[in-house]
Design a protein around this motif. Structure first.
Motif, PDB file in Angstrom:
ATOM      1  N   THR A  93     -21.921  62.003-138.027  1.00  0.00           N
ATOM      2  CA  THR A  93     -21.307  63.170-138.639  1.00  0.00           C
ATOM      3  C   THR A  93     -20.598  62.821-139.945  1.00  0.00           C
ATOM      4  OG1 THR A  93     -21.025  64.184-136.472  1.00  0.00           O
ATOM      5  CG2 THR A  93     -19.676  65.057-138.252  1.00  0.00           C
ATOM      6  N   ASP A  94     -19.878  61.691-139.982  1.00  0.00           N
ATOM      7  CA  ASP A  94     -19.160  61.331-141.204  1.00  0.00           C
ATOM      8  C   ASP A  94     -20.125  61.023-142.357  1.00  0.00           C
ATOM      9  OD1 ASP A  94     -19.910  59.020-139.789  1.00  0.00           O
ATOM     10  OD2 ASP A  94     -18.273  57.837-140.611  1.00  0.00           O
ATOM     11  N   THR A 106     -13.208  71.079-147.218  1.00  0.00           N
ATOM     12  CA  THR A 106     -13.723  70.694-145.913  1.00  0.00           C
ATOM     13  C   THR A 106     -12.673  71.033-144.864  1.00  0.00           C
ATOM     14  OG1 THR A 106     -15.011  68.908-146.893  1.00  0.00           O
ATOM     15  CG2 THR A 106     -14.591  68.780-144.525  1.00  0.00           C
ATOM     16  N   ILE A 107     -13.105  71.744-143.833  1.00  0.00           N
ATOM     17  CA  ILE A 107     -12.200  72.143-142.753  1.00  0.00           C
ATOM     18  C   ILE A 107     -12.672  71.505-141.451  1.00  0.00           C
ATOM     19  CG2 ILE A 107     -11.215  74.073-141.469  1.00  0.00           C
ATOM     20  CD1 ILE A 107     -11.865  75.844-143.903  1.00  0.00           C
ATOM     21  N   ASP A 108     -11.786  70.782-140.807  1.00  0.00           N
ATOM     22  CA  ASP A 108     -12.060  70.183-139.507  1.00  0.00           C
ATOM     23  C   ASP A 108     -11.822  71.261-138.450  1.00  0.00           C
ATOM     24  OD1 ASP A 108     -12.062  68.801-137.101  1.00  0.00           O
ATOM     25  OD2 ASP A 108     -10.895  67.118-137.873  1.00  0.00           O
ATOM     26  N   VAL A 109     -12.894  71.707-137.796  1.00  0.00           N
ATOM     27  CA  VAL A 109     -12.764  72.771-136.802  1.00  0.00           C
ATOM     28  C   VAL A 109     -12.976  72.259-135.370  1.00  0.00           C
ATOM     29  CG1 VAL A 109     -13.313  74.666-138.378  1.00  0.00           C
ATOM     30  CG2 VAL A 109     -15.170  73.505-137.162  1.00  0.00           C
ATOM     31  N   THR A 154     -19.633  73.501-134.034  1.00  0.00           N
ATOM     32  CA  THR A 154     -19.676  72.559-135.150  1.00  0.00           C
ATOM     33  C   THR A 154     -18.380  71.766-135.202  1.00  0.00           C
ATOM     34  OG1 THR A 154     -20.277  72.329-137.490  1.00  0.00           O
ATOM     35  CG2 THR A 154     -18.729  74.093-136.941  1.00  0.00           C
ATOM     36  N   ASP A 155     -18.391  70.693-135.981  1.00  0.00           N
ATOM     37  CA  ASP A 155     -17.190  69.881-136.163  1.00  0.00           C
ATOM     38  C   ASP A 155     -16.504  70.156-137.495  1.00  0.00           C
ATOM     39  OD1 ASP A 155     -17.596  68.683-133.714  1.00  0.00           O
ATOM     40  OD2 ASP A 155     -18.560  66.904-134.546  1.00  0.00           O
ATOM     41  N   TYR A 156     -17.305  70.401-138.530  1.00  0.00           N
ATOM     42  CA  TYR A 156     -16.755  70.608-139.871  1.00  0.00           C
ATOM     43  C   TYR A 156     -17.426  71.780-140.556  1.00  0.00           C
ATOM     44  CZ  TYR A 156     -14.852  65.940-139.332  1.00  0.00           C
ATOM     45  OH  TYR A 156     -14.178  64.846-138.862  1.00  0.00           O
ATOM     46  N   MET A 157     -16.651  72.468-141.372  1.00  0.00           N
ATOM     47  CA  MET A 157     -17.185  73.480-142.275  1.00  0.00           C
ATOM     48  C   MET A 157     -16.851  73.028-143.687  1.00  0.00           C
ATOM     49  SD  MET A 157     -16.467  77.153-140.643  1.00  0.00           S
ATOM     50  CE  MET A 157     -17.001  77.529-138.989  1.00  0.00           C
ATOM     51  N   LEU A 176     -25.783  76.997-144.646  1.00  0.00           N
ATOM     52  CA  LEU A 176     -26.717  75.939-144.276  1.00  0.00           C
ATOM     53  C   LEU A 176     -26.188  75.281-143.004  1.00  0.00           C
ATOM     54  CD1 LEU A 176     -29.173  74.138-144.904  1.00  0.00           C
ATOM     55  CD2 LEU A 176     -27.659  72.768-146.363  1.00  0.00           C
ATOM     56  N   ASP A 177     -26.957  75.376-141.926  1.00  0.00           N
ATOM     57  CA  ASP A 177     -26.540  74.841-140.631  1.00  0.00           C
ATOM     58  C   ASP A 177     -27.111  73.436-140.457  1.00  0.00           C
ATOM     59  OD1 ASP A 177     -25.919  74.283-137.992  1.00  0.00           O
ATOM     60  OD2 ASP A 177     -26.747  76.152-137.199  1.00  0.00           O
ATOM     61  N   LEU A 178     -26.224  72.460-140.429  1.00  0.00           N
ATOM     62  CA  LEU A 178     -26.618  71.071-140.222  1.00  0.00           C
ATOM     63  C   LEU A 178     -26.112  70.553-138.876  1.00  0.00           C
ATOM     64  CD1 LEU A 178     -25.778  69.808-143.827  1.00  0.00           C
ATOM     65  CD2 LEU A 178     -28.026  70.435-142.925  1.00  0.00           C
ATOM     66  N   GLY A 179     -25.805  71.465-137.976  1.00  0.00           N
ATOM     67  CA  GLY A 179     -25.312  71.070-136.653  1.00  0.00           C
ATOM     68  C   GLY A 179     -23.832  70.767-136.678  1.00  0.00           C
TER      69      GLY A 179
END
Length: 113
Positions: A3-4, A24-27, A34-37, A80-83
């Motif tokens: 992910t990083d 960048t938002i950590d969700v 998801t982990d980030y937007m 754009l969805d990257l998981g």
């Protein structure tokens, strides 16, 4: 791909291609999908589309397949969805109207038992 690493590619491409106000938002802990937007502003509908296309092409070069893209036909907001990373690229007007940073930056209310 971790992910990083994916997040770094997204941020780098958006910056190199003149995306504006990249946030960048950590969700993690706020949602399970998801982990980030990553939110960025494009200068026009064409720029918005192009930014997502550049990100999509770069992650494909690195062996990662995007899950989907929405709003790419003359839209002022493309997702754009990257998981583990979701990319939102918008015109300034759309970004001001929807205020995703404000929506996703609110801490979850504590449950009362």
């Amino acid at each position: 791909m971790r992910t990083d690493e994916l997040l770094n590619i997204v941020q780098t491409v958006l910056d190199e291609r003149k995306g504006q106000y990249i946030t960048t938002i950590d969700v993690r802990g706020k949602t399970s999908f998801t982990d980030y937007m990553v939110i960025a502003t494009g200068t026009s509908d064409r720029h918005v589309r192009s930014l997502c296309e550049y990100v999509s092409e770069k992650v494909k070069e690195c062996g990662f397949r995007p899950l989907g893209i929405e709003g790419d036909q003359g839209a002022d907001w493309v997702l754009l969805d990257l998981g583990d990373v979701i990319v939102h690229v918008m015109t300034a007007q759309a970004r001001e109207f929807y205020q995703l940073e404000k929506l996703w930056s609110v801490d979850r209310a504590k449950e009362v038992v």
